[in-house]
Each structure stands twice: as structure tokens, then as C-alpha cells.
Design an enzyme around this catalytic site. Structure first.
Site, PDB file in Angstrom:
ATOM      1  N   ASN A 150      82.615  56.078  48.739  1.00 25.90           N
ATOM      2  CA  ASN A 150      81.760  57.043  49.439  1.00 25.90           C
ATOM      3  C   ASN A 150      80.514  56.437  50.094  1.00 25.90           C
ATOM      4  O   ASN A 150      79.944  57.055  50.990  1.00 25.90           O
ATOM      5  CB  ASN A 150      81.387  58.206  48.521  1.00 25.90           C
ATOM      6  CG  ASN A 150      80.511  57.788  47.371  1.00 25.90           C
ATOM      7  OD1 ASN A 150      80.615  56.672  46.875  1.00 25.90           O
ATOM      8  ND2 ASN A 150      79.648  58.678  46.943  1.00 25.90           N
ATOM      9  N   GLU A 248      77.952  53.233  36.821  1.00 24.62           N
ATOM     10  CA  GLU A 248      77.362  54.410  37.488  1.00 24.62           C
ATOM     11  C   GLU A 248      78.505  55.330  37.860  1.00 24.62           C
ATOM     12  O   GLU A 248      79.405  54.935  38.601  1.00 24.62           O
ATOM     13  CB  GLU A 248      76.596  53.993  38.751  1.00 24.62           C
ATOM     14  CG  GLU A 248      75.259  53.348  38.475  1.00 24.62           C
ATOM     15  CD  GLU A 248      74.303  54.244  37.723  1.00 24.62           C
ATOM     16  OE1 GLU A 248      74.470  55.484  37.742  1.00 24.62           O
ATOM     17  OE2 GLU A 248      73.401  53.701  37.070  1.00 24.62           O
TER      18      GLU A 248
HETATM   19  P1  NAD Z   1      87.301  55.435  41.312  1.00 26.23           P
HETATM   20  O1  NAD Z   1      86.854  55.400  39.894  1.00 26.23           O
HETATM   21  O2  NAD Z   1      88.634  55.958  41.625  1.00 26.23           O
HETATM   22  O3  NAD Z   1      87.268  53.966  41.945  1.00 26.23           O
HETATM   23  C1  NAD Z   1      86.079  53.183  41.936  1.00 26.23           C
HETATM   24  C2  NAD Z   1      86.474  51.714  42.045  1.00 26.23           C
HETATM   25  O4  NAD Z   1      87.147  51.328  40.843  1.00 26.23           O
HETATM   26  C3  NAD Z   1      87.423  51.403  43.190  1.00 26.23           C
HETATM   27  O5  NAD Z   1      87.083  50.166  43.766  1.00 26.23           O
HETATM   28  C4  NAD Z   1      88.770  51.321  42.488  1.00 26.23           C
HETATM   29  O6  NAD Z   1      89.722  50.557  43.180  1.00 26.23           O
HETATM   30  C5  NAD Z   1      88.359  50.667  41.172  1.00 26.23           C
HETATM   31  N1  NAD Z   1      89.322  50.826  40.070  1.00 26.23           N
HETATM   32  C6  NAD Z   1      90.253  51.803  39.897  1.00 26.23           C
HETATM   33  N2  NAD Z   1      90.962  51.579  38.766  1.00 26.23           N
HETATM   34  C7  NAD Z   1      90.461  50.458  38.201  1.00 26.23           C
HETATM   35  C8  NAD Z   1      90.760  49.725  37.013  1.00 26.23           C
HETATM   36  N3  NAD Z   1      91.728  50.092  36.182  1.00 26.23           N
HETATM   37  N4  NAD Z   1      90.034  48.627  36.737  1.00 26.23           N
HETATM   38  C9  NAD Z   1      89.033  48.222  37.557  1.00 26.23           C
HETATM   39  N5  NAD Z   1      88.713  48.879  38.698  1.00 26.23           N
HETATM   40  C10 NAD Z   1      89.410  49.978  39.019  1.00 26.23           C
HETATM   41  O7  NAD Z   1      86.151  56.216  42.115  1.00 26.23           O
HETATM   42  P2  NAD Z   1      86.141  56.622  43.664  1.00 26.23           P
HETATM   43  O8  NAD Z   1      87.128  57.732  43.865  1.00 26.23           O
HETATM   44  O9  NAD Z   1      86.249  55.406  44.523  1.00 26.23           O
HETATM   45  O10 NAD Z   1      84.659  57.176  43.852  1.00 26.23           O
HETATM   46  C11 NAD Z   1      84.278  58.474  43.548  1.00 26.23           C
HETATM   47  C12 NAD Z   1      83.526  58.512  42.230  1.00 26.23           C
HETATM   48  O11 NAD Z   1      82.420  57.609  42.284  1.00 26.23           O
HETATM   49  C13 NAD Z   1      82.919  59.867  41.924  1.00 26.23           C
HETATM   50  O12 NAD Z   1      83.143  60.187  40.578  1.00 26.23           O
HETATM   51  C14 NAD Z   1      81.428  59.658  42.174  1.00 26.23           C
HETATM   52  O13 NAD Z   1      80.583  60.524  41.467  1.00 26.23           O
HETATM   53  C15 NAD Z   1      81.259  58.244  41.761  1.00 26.23           C
HETATM   54  N6  NAD Z   1      80.050  57.677  42.349  1.00 26.23           N
HETATM   55  C16 NAD Z   1      78.988  57.451  41.533  1.00 26.23           C
HETATM   56  C17 NAD Z   1      77.811  56.925  42.051  1.00 26.23           C
HETATM   57  C18 NAD Z   1      76.636  56.637  41.152  1.00 26.23           C
HETATM   58  O14 NAD Z   1      75.834  55.780  41.513  1.00 26.23           O
HETATM   59  N7  NAD Z   1      76.499  57.292  40.011  1.00 26.23           N
HETATM   60  C19 NAD Z   1      77.721  56.635  43.410  1.00 26.23           C
HETATM   61  C20 NAD Z   1      78.832  56.896  44.223  1.00 26.23           C
HETATM   62  C21 NAD Z   1      79.991  57.403  43.682  1.00 26.23           C
END
Ligand code: NAD
Length: 479
Positions: A150, A248
Site C-alpha cells: 500500500n 508493523e
Molecule cells: P501481507 O501480510 O499479505 O504481505 C506483506 C509482505 O509480507 C509482502 O511482501 C508479502 O509478500 C510478505 N509475506 C507474505 N507471506 C510471507 C511469509 N510467509 N514470510 C515472509 N513474508 C511473507 O500484507 P499486505 O496485504 O501486503 O499489506 C496489507 C497489510 O499491511 C494490512 O494489514 C495493513 O494494515 C498492513 N500495513 C501496516 C502498516 C503499519 O505500519 N502498521 C503500514 C502499511 C500496511
């Protein structure tokens, strides 16, 4: 076929084992490019290169790092329009927001260029005569950075910049659905003279690349931003390898609107917080907690403003809200709209929107008459949807705001200094906003949450030093 965009490993652009398509969510006929998926062997190669490159990198000292970060910042600024164009095209954020995010990335690199020169320590008197004590900060080593889709420019920047500033080597794994922006940033970091092995880009799925990174024995620390489910999984694996960890994750951020709020402030703050960037912000105001006396006037004005928002392609200058990022995310959002009705909410808006192109367009939605016990008020949707919960007074508003598994950002709209102060002190969240949207933060101060939203030291600002360094206590006896 469009050109293949490769991974950066030990200073070389390498192909991985297959290519994946990157498509524009505003227009599925627009193929942005093909991006290389790294393998577990690529991660191993990058981790070894990073580990080998560390001593020379650390020996170059803070000025070389500060100058590198400054050059990167300048180049990002110079290319802000074209990188922003890529960001809008692959993520779906409207172009002005996308360019602003890229400029934010430049500001972050510039900020940490300064921080590289400000790594401080302590000289402390010993309890033993003749002994001196020095407490210094050292790099953690090889760090694995895993980012979500995002904020494809700002989040990689706020992890990579402090990691490099404090003398670490980086393995960056961007979200697989938005590799384009990360690839452009990687090219800049490489071209500005980051030594081979010190910055590595590893694109591809989390289940392969992310997992290999978390499990690699040469990776000392993992900084992850993403969903709670993935964060939990990473925490378990990282514990196995005793890695330093920073997570995060999601939010279900409350915005309280009290009877004494100024509607001229509250309505735009909620409109922005809930729906801008298509609601795809971890700090989005997804629970609007509204006091009974102002409820009807507030809801009428917010619903009107929400329905007037123009949903359309990210690159169309008349669009105010771009598409949802993917078909899976759109399906999930629409399921929540149906669930809101099934749970007894009155739903305003929320269906698919017509667009001039074949994209994932959704009308923003308000879930009126929600209760805080409903799933639509408890689970993170991560789309343009906000639940409205009616409350009687300030104490109930604060209790409802705190009744959540999350604690990232929280806001209150009020004209009362007393209530604003009581909210700032009483809310369990990492960030609190008074008469401001829950989303939208500065880049030079700490960012993060409490409860299920965050784990480990804070990101951004001077606090980033906690995660990206480790402390050494040295005792010396001069005789
Ligand atoms: P996601 O958890 O699906 O993916 C995040 C990252 O993790 C991606 O690069 C993905 O490829 C990787 N990933 C997935 N499976 C993994 C594994 N088994 N091991 C290691 N890495 C893995 O999240 P998303 O859909 O990309 O993003 C949306 C989420 O991010 C929402 O929940 C949002 O609230 C959160 N977010 C949090 C913040 C914050 O700072 N708190 C900021 C932005 C987004």
C-alpha cells in the site's frame, strides 16, 4: 514481451527462476512489465554477499553513508514524477498522492543521511576507580526488510534508509504485486554508489522469498510491515532463529466525533481518514464513533461528501479515489459490504463502481447503525469502508475506541480541551490525532502502535536507531 526487470544481488541484476506480470489495477489491459521472482538460493546468495560486504561498509564510516543517502534523496526527488507515475499505475493511488509519497521517500532518505552523523553514545562513570565505561551503538548486521503493497515507495524508504544510515546491509523484499516502484528505488540506490552486497533487491512471493529471508541464519534482524496473520507467522520463525524483530501490522482505527466537534473539521477529517487512498492505509479511520447529539447531522454530511467522491483511474486527473489494488482485495471488500448488511447495518454506497476502463473500482461505503461487537467493526477490511457506531457520551466513546484488538492510530474531533486531553491520555494507541485525520503522519517522528498492531521498537524518526543498532558496553582500565 515487455522488458524483464531483475533482482539486484551482490551488485548484479539477476533473473531468478521465473517472471511475473505486473498489471495496472485501474486498467487490466495495461501490462506494466515482467518482474523476476527470486528463489531461496538467490536469497542465500544475497545474504552471503551482504554478510561479506559488511566490514568494508562499516569501515567507510558515517560520512560516506550520509553522502550516499543524500545523493539517493536527490535522485528520488529528480525522478519523483516518473516514479510516482509507476506507483499510481501499479498500486492504484491517484497520481498526486503517488508523487507526494515518492517525495516523502526522498525526505526520509535525506533525514537519515543526517542521522548517520548523529549516532550518539554515552560515557558513564564506573563504580570502580580507574575504569572508564563507554556505551556505543553498532549495526545489527544483515537485515531483512519485508514490505506491503500500500505504500510501495515510503515504507521501503523508511526501512532501507535507517538500515543503511546505521551501517547495516539490506535484503529488501517488496510486496509481490507492486515490484515496479521498489525496482526503480533499487536502481537509484545502486546507481548512486551503494557498494555491491550492501543493498539487495529480492522480488517474489512471500511464501518463497519472504520465508527464505526470515529463516536465513546470516540475517540478524527482520523488519516487517503487513497483515497480522503474516506477522504472526514471521514472529514464530524469527523466534526460532533468535532474530531481532520489528512488526508493523493492521489497524481498526477509531475516530471519535463528539457533540461539540466542528463539523467543518470533523467531516473532512473523516472523509480523508476513511476513504482517501481507497481506504488502503493501516491508519485509515475504519470506526467512526459518533456522539448521539451530532450523529445525524454528521452522518448526513459525511454520506453526501462520500457519495460525491469521484472514483476512477489513478492517472485520470479528475479521480479522487483510485481502484482497489487487486481482485482478491476487491472481493474481500465486497464480502464485508454484504456482511455489514447481514449483521444489521444500514449500508450507504459500497458496490462496484463503473469505470472508463476495466479496473477494480469500488464505491466507498458507510456502515450505519453498527455496533462495536460486529465483525465489520472489529476486523480490518483495508478498503474504502467505515463503520459508524453511535455512543452517548465521552466515556462511552473512549471505552468503545479502546475495545479493539488493534491500537495503531486514533483520533478525536472536539472543541473541548478537557476531552481532547482525556482522550490523548486514555486511548491505547501508538498515535493520537486531535481534530486531524487518523491517517497522515510526519516522517521525522516515531510511527507505530500498541496491542495487535505492532511488535518491537518503533519505526521512523530518531527512534529507528533502536531497531537498526545494537548496544555495546565497553569497560577499560587505564592503569
Ligand atoms: P501481507 O501480510 O499479505 O504481505 C506483506 C509482505 O509480507 C509482502 O511482501 C508479502 O509478500 C510478505 N509475506 C507474505 N507471506 C510471507 C511469509 N510467509 N514470510 C515472509 N513474508 C511473507 O500484507 P499486505 O496485504 O501486503 O499489506 C496489507 C497489510 O499491511 C494490512 O494489514 C495493513 O494494515 C498492513 N500495513 C501496516 C502498516 C503499519 O505500519 N502498521 C503500514 C502499511 C500496511
Amino acid at each position: 514481451m515487455t522488458d524483464a526487470h531483475l533482482n539486484l544481488i551482490d551488485g548484479n541484476w539477476l533473473p531468478g527462476d521465473h517472471l511475473t506480470e505486473n498489471r495496472n489495477p485501474s486498467d487490466l489491459s495495461d501490462l506494466i512489465g515482467h518482474y523476476a521472482s527470486a528463489t531461496a538460493e538467490d536469497v542465500d546468495r544475497a545474504a552471503r554477499a551482504a554478510h561479506a560486504a559488511l566490514p568494508a561498509w562499516q569501515a567507510r564510516g558515517p560520512l560516506a553513508r550520509a553522502e550516499l543517502l543524500d545523493r539517493i534523496a536527490r535522485r528520488i526527488d529528480d525522478e519523483a514524477e516518473s516514479i510516482g507515475h509507476m506507483l499510481a499505475r501499479e498500486e492504484g493511488k491517484i497520481l498526486p498522492e503517488a508523487i507526494a509519497e515518492v517525495r516523502r521517500a526522498a525526505q526520509i532518505f535525506r533525514f537519515y543521511g543526517g542521522e548517520a552523523l548523529r549516532i550518539a553514545g554515552d560515557a558513564i562513570a564506573s563504580v570502580r576507580p580507574g575504569v572508564d565505561i563507554e556505551v556505543t551503538r553498532e549495526p545489527v548486521g544483515v537485515v531483512g526488510l519485508i514490505t506491503p503493497w500500500n505504500f510501495p515507495a515510503a515504507i521501503p524508504a523508511w526501512k532501507v534508509a535507517p538500515a543503511l544510515a546505521f551501517g547495516n546491509a539490506v535484503l529488501l523484499k517488496p510486496a509481490d504485486i507492486v515490484p515496479g516502484t521498489a525496482h526503480l528505488l533499487a536502481r537509484i540506490i545502486h546507481e548512486q554508489g551503494c557498494p555491491a552486497g550492501i543493498f539487495n533487491l529480492l522480488m517474489g512471493p512471500g511464501s518463497v522469498v519472504g520465508r527464505a529471508l526470515v529463516d536465513h541464519p546470516l540475517v540478524s534482524a527482520i523488519s516487517f510491515t503487513g497483515s497480522v496473520a503474516t506477522g504472526r507467522m514471521i514472529a514464530r520463525s524469527a523466534a526460532e532463529g533468535m532474530k531481532k524483530l520489528q512488526l508493523e501490522m493492521g489497524g481498526k482505527n477509531p475516530m471519535v466525533v463528539l457533540d461539540d466537534a466542528d463539523l467543518e473539521i470533523a467531516v473532512p477529517a473523516c472523509l480523508n481518514g476513511a476513504f482517501f487512498s481507497t481506504g488502503q492505509r493501516c491508519t485509515a479511520s475504519s470506526r467512526l464513533i459518533v456522539q448521539a447529539g451530532i450523529h445525524d447531522a454528521f452522518v448526513t454530511r459525511l454520506a453526501e461528501a462520500m457519495q460525491a467522491l469521484r472514483v476512477g483511474p489513478a492517472l485520470d486527473p479528475s479521480s479522487q479515489i483510485g481502484p482497489v489494488v487487486s481482485s482478491a482485495q476487491l472481493r474481500g471488500n465486497l464480502d464485508y459490504v454484504a456482511l455489514a448488511a447481514a449483521e444489521g447495518c444500514e449500508v450507504v454506497g459500497g458496490g462496484m463502481a463503473e469505470g472508463p476502463t476495466d479496473g477494480f473500482f469500488q464505491r466507498p461505503a458507510l456502515f450505519l447503525k453498527a455496533r462495536n461487537t460486529m465483525r465489520v467493526a472489529r476486523e480490518e477490511i483495508f478498503g474504502p469502508c467505515a463503520a459508524v457506531v453511535r455512543v452517548g457520551d465521552f466515556d462511552e466513546a473512549l471505552a468503545v475506541a479502546n475495545d479493539s484488538d488493534y491500537g495503531l492510530s486514533a483520533g478525536i474531533c472536539t472543541g473541548s480541551l478537557r476531552h481532547a486531553r482525556a482522550f490523548r491520555h486514555g486511548i491505547r494507541a501508538g498515535m493520537v490525532m486531535v481534530n486531524l485525520p487518523t491517517a497522515g503522519v510526519d516522517f521525522h517522528v516515531p510511527f507505530g502502535g500498541t496491542k495487535g498492531s505492532s511488535h518491537g521498537p518503533r519505526e521512523q524518526g530518531r527512534h529507528a536507531v533502536e531497531f537498526y543498532t545494537t548496544v555495546k558496553t565497553s569497560y577499560s582500565f587505564g592503569g
